[in-house]
Design an enzyme around this catalytic site. Structure first.
Site, PDB file in Angstrom:
ATOM      1  N   ARG A 188       0.846  -1.191   0.000  1.00  0.00           N
ATOM      2  CA  ARG A 188       0.000   0.000   0.000  1.00  0.00           C
ATOM      3  C   ARG A 188       0.883   1.243   0.000  1.00  0.00           C
ATOM      4  O   ARG A 188       1.730   1.415   0.870  1.00  0.00           O
ATOM      5  CB  ARG A 188      -0.917   0.017   1.235  1.00  0.00           C
ATOM      6  CG  ARG A 188      -1.837   1.227   1.246  1.00  0.00           C
ATOM      7  CD  ARG A 188      -2.718   1.299   2.488  1.00  0.00           C
ATOM      8  NE  ARG A 188      -3.442   2.563   2.491  1.00  0.00           N
ATOM      9  CZ  ARG A 188      -3.795   3.231   3.580  1.00  0.00           C
ATOM     10  NH1 ARG A 188      -3.536   2.745   4.788  1.00  0.00           N
ATOM     11  NH2 ARG A 188      -4.436   4.385   3.473  1.00  0.00           N
ATOM     12  N   HIS A 216      -3.437  10.977   1.223  1.00  0.00           N
ATOM     13  CA  HIS A 216      -2.991  10.623   2.571  1.00  0.00           C
ATOM     14  C   HIS A 216      -2.458  11.890   3.243  1.00  0.00           C
ATOM     15  O   HIS A 216      -1.247  12.053   3.447  1.00  0.00           O
ATOM     16  CB  HIS A 216      -1.930   9.526   2.517  1.00  0.00           C
ATOM     17  CG  HIS A 216      -1.755   8.773   3.801  1.00  0.00           C
ATOM     18  ND1 HIS A 216      -1.848   7.405   3.884  1.00  0.00           N
ATOM     19  CD2 HIS A 216      -1.508   9.203   5.061  1.00  0.00           C
ATOM     20  CE1 HIS A 216      -1.641   7.016   5.137  1.00  0.00           C
ATOM     21  NE2 HIS A 216      -1.435   8.097   5.866  1.00  0.00           N
ATOM     22  N   GLU A 265      -8.205   8.160   6.335  1.00  0.00           N
ATOM     23  CA  GLU A 265      -8.572   8.712   7.640  1.00  0.00           C
ATOM     24  C   GLU A 265      -9.124  10.138   7.579  1.00  0.00           C
ATOM     25  O   GLU A 265      -8.535  11.087   8.112  1.00  0.00           O
ATOM     26  CB  GLU A 265      -7.377   8.656   8.592  1.00  0.00           C
ATOM     27  CG  GLU A 265      -6.898   7.244   8.855  1.00  0.00           C
ATOM     28  CD  GLU A 265      -5.765   7.141   9.851  1.00  0.00           C
ATOM     29  OE1 GLU A 265      -5.499   6.024  10.315  1.00  0.00           O
ATOM     30  OE2 GLU A 265      -5.139   8.180  10.179  1.00  0.00           O
ATOM     31  N   ASN A 269      -8.301   1.069   9.460  1.00  0.00           N
ATOM     32  CA  ASN A 269      -7.039   1.330  10.154  1.00  0.00           C
ATOM     33  C   ASN A 269      -7.287   1.199  11.655  1.00  0.00           C
ATOM     34  O   ASN A 269      -8.051   1.985  12.229  1.00  0.00           O
ATOM     35  CB  ASN A 269      -6.525   2.737   9.860  1.00  0.00           C
ATOM     36  CG  ASN A 269      -6.150   2.948   8.405  1.00  0.00           C
ATOM     37  OD1 ASN A 269      -6.193   2.023   7.600  1.00  0.00           O
ATOM     38  ND2 ASN A 269      -5.779   4.167   8.063  1.00  0.00           N
ATOM     39  N   TYR A 319      -5.479   0.658  15.559  1.00  0.00           N
ATOM     40  CA  TYR A 319      -4.261   0.670  16.371  1.00  0.00           C
ATOM     41  C   TYR A 319      -4.486   0.306  17.831  1.00  0.00           C
ATOM     42  O   TYR A 319      -3.643  -0.334  18.447  1.00  0.00           O
ATOM     43  CB  TYR A 319      -3.589   2.057  16.297  1.00  0.00           C
ATOM     44  CG  TYR A 319      -2.901   2.308  14.989  1.00  0.00           C
ATOM     45  CD1 TYR A 319      -1.592   1.888  14.775  1.00  0.00           C
ATOM     46  CD2 TYR A 319      -3.560   2.941  13.939  1.00  0.00           C
ATOM     47  CE1 TYR A 319      -0.950   2.107  13.566  1.00  0.00           C
ATOM     48  CE2 TYR A 319      -2.933   3.158  12.728  1.00  0.00           C
ATOM     49  CZ  TYR A 319      -1.628   2.737  12.548  1.00  0.00           C
ATOM     50  OH  TYR A 319      -1.005   2.938  11.335  1.00  0.00           O
ATOM     51  N   GLU A 350      -4.224  -0.579   7.937  1.00  0.00           N
ATOM     52  CA  GLU A 350      -3.118  -0.166   8.815  1.00  0.00           C
ATOM     53  C   GLU A 350      -3.282  -0.847  10.162  1.00  0.00           C
ATOM     54  O   GLU A 350      -4.399  -0.946  10.689  1.00  0.00           O
ATOM     55  CB  GLU A 350      -3.090   1.350   9.048  1.00  0.00           C
ATOM     56  CG  GLU A 350      -2.611   2.180   7.881  1.00  0.00           C
ATOM     57  CD  GLU A 350      -2.516   3.664   8.234  1.00  0.00           C
ATOM     58  OE1 GLU A 350      -2.302   4.009   9.431  1.00  0.00           O
ATOM     59  OE2 GLU A 350      -2.648   4.481   7.304  1.00  0.00           O
ATOM     60  N   TRP A 402       1.564  -1.507   9.411  1.00  0.00           N
ATOM     61  CA  TRP A 402       2.096  -0.144   9.331  1.00  0.00           C
ATOM     62  C   TRP A 402       3.331  -0.072  10.224  1.00  0.00           C
ATOM     63  O   TRP A 402       3.232  -0.271  11.409  1.00  0.00           O
ATOM     64  CB  TRP A 402       1.056   0.887   9.803  1.00  0.00           C
ATOM     65  CG  TRP A 402       1.575   2.269   9.581  1.00  0.00           C
ATOM     66  CD1 TRP A 402       2.289   3.044  10.451  1.00  0.00           C
ATOM     67  CD2 TRP A 402       1.471   3.025   8.373  1.00  0.00           C
ATOM     68  NE1 TRP A 402       2.641   4.231   9.864  1.00  0.00           N
ATOM     69  CE2 TRP A 402       2.153   4.238   8.586  1.00  0.00           C
ATOM     70  CE3 TRP A 402       0.897   2.792   7.125  1.00  0.00           C
ATOM     71  CZ2 TRP A 402       2.262   5.219   7.591  1.00  0.00           C
ATOM     72  CZ3 TRP A 402       1.002   3.768   6.157  1.00  0.00           C
ATOM     73  CH2 TRP A 402       1.675   4.969   6.389  1.00  0.00           C
ATOM     74  N   TRP A 429       4.378  12.314  11.139  1.00  0.00           N
ATOM     75  CA  TRP A 429       3.551  13.506  11.288  1.00  0.00           C
ATOM     76  C   TRP A 429       4.061  14.425  12.397  1.00  0.00           C
ATOM     77  O   TRP A 429       5.237  14.764  12.386  1.00  0.00           O
ATOM     78  CB  TRP A 429       2.076  13.111  11.450  1.00  0.00           C
ATOM     79  CG  TRP A 429       1.618  12.187  10.346  1.00  0.00           C
ATOM     80  CD1 TRP A 429       1.175  10.907  10.465  1.00  0.00           C
ATOM     81  CD2 TRP A 429       1.611  12.457   8.934  1.00  0.00           C
ATOM     82  NE1 TRP A 429       0.887  10.358   9.228  1.00  0.00           N
ATOM     83  CE2 TRP A 429       1.142  11.288   8.268  1.00  0.00           C
ATOM     84  CE3 TRP A 429       1.944  13.559   8.153  1.00  0.00           C
ATOM     85  CZ2 TRP A 429       1.019  11.197   6.881  1.00  0.00           C
ATOM     86  CZ3 TRP A 429       1.803  13.473   6.770  1.00  0.00           C
ATOM     87  CH2 TRP A 429       1.348  12.314   6.153  1.00  0.00           C
TER      88      TRP A 429
END
Length: 475
Positions: free
Chosen positions: A81, A126, A171, A311, A313, A379, A423, A431
């Site tokens: 990806r 993104h 996102e 995604n 986490y 992700e 990921w 970021w």
């Protein structure tokens, strides 16, 4: 590990992948005619990013793509990806000016992947809006959706003969809230209680336009699939009576905000709209509904996803409260607070509690709530901060535990999971945390002019997992 009672735990064509994003790895921020993005602008402003880090060079994947491809091959991935930089392809954000050097770069990436029997999954957006479009209002402007649709059609036309899995937006929740409510991401705006809802709305409009464009102009010939990647924690109610409703409200304001219009009703969750309107009335807002409505004369948003891209986490407990402040903001609208269960271990960054079983629960929730869609986990990862640990035992165990939970979701819960993307492929520009947080399966030495890539133990373990399952799938 790969089988249970002689039965393969994953579908034969299951996608084993890893992900990256253009701004986080490419560098070359001014190279070969690329235009600036909002993240270029944001990072060049003092105090925005940890250590004044920026993505000017990052992993220099613009020049070191072959090194990345070696990493992909070393892992044995079936899928990779990546995201396109809108400003690298269309420097001013419009199709009036196409940067052929950018087209050549992504053509090479795609062709090299396919030559190695790796299928690309391409994200069109993104986080990195061309600065030229931000100067025209950015995602707060309704016209940005139309310009995104033109960009998407350009990409479908140019690359769609080879790309069969597309993500329009990554996102949108993060873009809307962190970029326009909290000011922590580009473009760094703090306009609480209003801008995020408008931005989210225009992003959904953009996605719907692009999906319909693909269906009407490209699907019959290219036979690809298009969706948008939605982030969500698994949310569980705390122990008090009011916490159950608070958890439902919190899910509505995160996953439901974007999934409900696309998969359920074509509109936002009722609980979300009623909560926002109630706060507006309580605080004397006279500007109409802060949560926009979809227009009937625009492409419908309902049904504009060919699969569910998730995604995931971490997880949270949710308790009621926090909505009694005297200012308009999303926190007050939700009237719910996230809390960490102290039994959950933390990996690296403070927000990332390690809860593999939360992914299984969230997958089951998606199956039950959104009409049993095909799901790609686009992700999922584990961060490292501080001292470098190439022998990252905890992250290795995390991947084993998480993939085991995905297998249970498939085998025991009947969730139609089609793929899993770790990921990230590489340590990269994370970021607002800059290079201080490392999610990679490969370490990148940013102190080395060659930006050398070294596989982590977790990368070796992930490669072993992939090899075992792919071996089973071929039998």
């Amino acid at each position: 590990m790969p089988t249970s009672g002689g039965k393969n735990m994953f579908p034969r064509d299951f996608a084993w992948g890893a992900g990256t994003a253009a701004y986080q790895i490419e560098g070359g921020w001014q190279a070969d005619g690329k235009g600036p993005s909002i993240w270029d602008t944001f990072c060049h402003e003092k105090g925005r990013v940890f250590g004044e880090h920026n993505g000017d060079e990052a992993c220099n994947s613009y020049e070191l793509w072959e090194k990345d491809l070696e990493c992909i091959q070393q892992l044995g991935l079936t899928h990779y990806r990546l995201s396109f930089s809108w400003a690298r392809l269309l420097p001013d954000g419009t199709t009036q000016h196409v940067n052929q050097k950018g087209v050549q770069y992504y053509n090479k990436v795609i062709d090299d992947l396919l030559a190695c029997d790796v299928s690309p999954m391409v994200t069109l957006y993104h986080f990195d809006l061309p600065q030229a479009l931000q100067d025209r209002g950015g995602w707060k402007s309704a016209g940005t959706a139309t310009l995104f649709d033109a960009y998407a059609k350009f990409c479908f036309q140019t690359f769609g003969d080879r790309v069969k899995l597309w993500i329009t937006l990554n996102e949108p929740y993060v873009c809307a809230k962190l970029g326009h409510e909290d000011g922590l991401h580009a473009p760094g705006l703090k306009e609480p209680g209003v801008a995020a809802y408008l931005v989210g709305h225009n992003m959904l409009r953009a996605h719907a336009m692009a999906w319909h464009s693909y269906s009407s102009c490209f699907r019959a010939k290219q036979k690809g699939a298009v969706s948008l990647a939605l982030n969500s924690d698994w949310l569980e109610a705390g122990g008090a009576e009011d916490d159950t409703a608070a958890a439902e409200r919190q899910l509505a304001f995160t996953l439901g905000w974007f999934a409900w219009p696309v998969f359920v009703t074509g509109d936002y969750p009722d609980v979300m709209r009623s909560a926002i309107d109630a706060q507006s009335e309580r605080l004397g807002w006279r500007g109409g509904s802060r949560l926009p409505r979809f227009e009937e004369d625009e492409p419908r948003v309902l049904g504009t996803a060919d699969f569910f891209a998730l995604n995931y986490y971490t997880s949270r407990k949710v308790v009621a409260g926090g909505g009694h402040g005297e200012t308009l903001c999303m926190k007050n609208d939700r009237d719910a607070r996230d809390v960490l269960d102290p039994s959950w271990p933390i990996c690296g960054v403070s927000w990332l509690a390690v809860v593999p079983y939360g992914l299984r629960k969230l997958l089951k929730y998606i199956k039950d709530t959104f009409n049993n869609p095909a799901v790609y986990i686009t992700e999922n990862g584990f961060s490292q901060v501080g001292q470098l640990q190439i022998e990252d035992v905890q992250r290795s165990e995390f991947y084993k535990d998480t993939i085991s939970e995905v297998a249970k979701a498939i085998q025991e819960d009947g969730v139609d999971v089609r793929g899993y993307f770790a990921w990230s492929l590489l340590d990269n520009f994370e970021w607002a945390d800059g290079f201080s947080v490392r999610f990679g399966l490969f370490h990148v030495d940013f102190a080395d002019a060659r930006l050398s890539r070294t596989i982590y133990r977790s990368g070796r373990e992930y490669a072993k997992i992939i090899s075992k399952y792919r071996c089973c799938q071929s039998k």
